[in-house]
Design an enzyme around this catalytic site. Sequence first.
Site: not given
Ligand code: NAD
Length: 286
Positions: A180, A184, A89, A61
């Site tokens: 987004y 996806k 990153d 991360d």
């Molecule tokens: P979150 O914000 O809790 O976690 C996302 C993580 O990605 C963070 O720790 C962030 O630091 C990291 N990140 C972002 N940019 C980055 C970069 N440039 N390099 C490295 N790391 C990076 O979000 P989440 O809800 O846990 O989402 C995780 C995944 O699940 C995402 O792909 C999201 O689209 C998908 N998702 C989430 C949901 C939801 O409702 N939360 C539903 C369906 C899909």
Amino acid sequence: MTDDPIPGADGPELTAANVLEVDDDRYAAESVALVTGAASGIGRAVAVALAANGCTVAATDVDADGLDDTVDRGADLDAAGEIHTIKGDLTEDDDIERIVDTAAEYGDLRFLANVAGLQHVAPIEEFPAEQYDLMQRVMLRAPTLLSKHAFPHMREAGGGAVGNMASVHGHYTTSDKVAYNVCKFGLRGLTQSLAAEGDGEVRAFSVSTGYVSTPLVTGQIPDTADQRGLTEQEVVEDVMLGQSRTKRMMSPVEVANLFVFGFSRHAKHLNGGDLLFDGGMTNTYE
Ligand code: NAD
């Protein structure tokens, strides 16, 4: 209407009792699982759940403090597998290559969970191009390059799998989330491309959930309320859960369990397919 600000936020927590445990020879210390977005939300839960199943986890991360917390969560669960952290990153190609190389030093790199992501809510006429590019880099380009670099290791290990965190937004779309939605849908295309090239030895699958109670979701509630002229409560109940038959968000560990299953021997025929766990959101209407 319910008074609960986020129905489901009180759902199953990331505890040993709630992690799916699978008896699988490959769920062992020599197998490395590389998990992106592992400092928060779903990625953290995936990292901890795979460690709890005995895998060595390479958790990556940009957020180093969050990664340390993930290691602590693994310790809280007494996870059998070790969690190593790799700060990086995903917008940087050099970091992407270094992340895979480092993960492969911990053992046989067999599993890759592409979870990192971000959201931006704005109508298409106002959607900032830089934000679109950033989301593409993190959510589509990075998973492609990580897979590219991980594939040789997985083949060398005698097989493996890539799990991609998609969404209901990889099946149908909602307004004000053009980047987004595009990412996806693209991730499902990547999944099928990987399956096509994995010769049955390296599998790929995607996971598509509705809303999950994580910082990514709570962070977008005020913007969505603004865009649509709704209260935050209406955003949760009408926009996020309105079309779902299950009126609660999933919790991160429930999503992590889908990755535990998807990487396991029980999923050997899951190749190019999608685990759609959306509470009935996309396939039903009232
Ligand atoms: P979150 O914000 O809790 O976690 C996302 C993580 O990605 C963070 O720790 C962030 O630091 C990291 N990140 C972002 N940019 C980055 C970069 N440039 N390099 C490295 N790391 C990076 O979000 P989440 O809800 O846990 O989402 C995780 C995944 O699940 C995402 O792909 C999201 O689209 C998908 N998702 C989430 C949901 C939801 O409702 N939360 C539903 C369906 C899909």
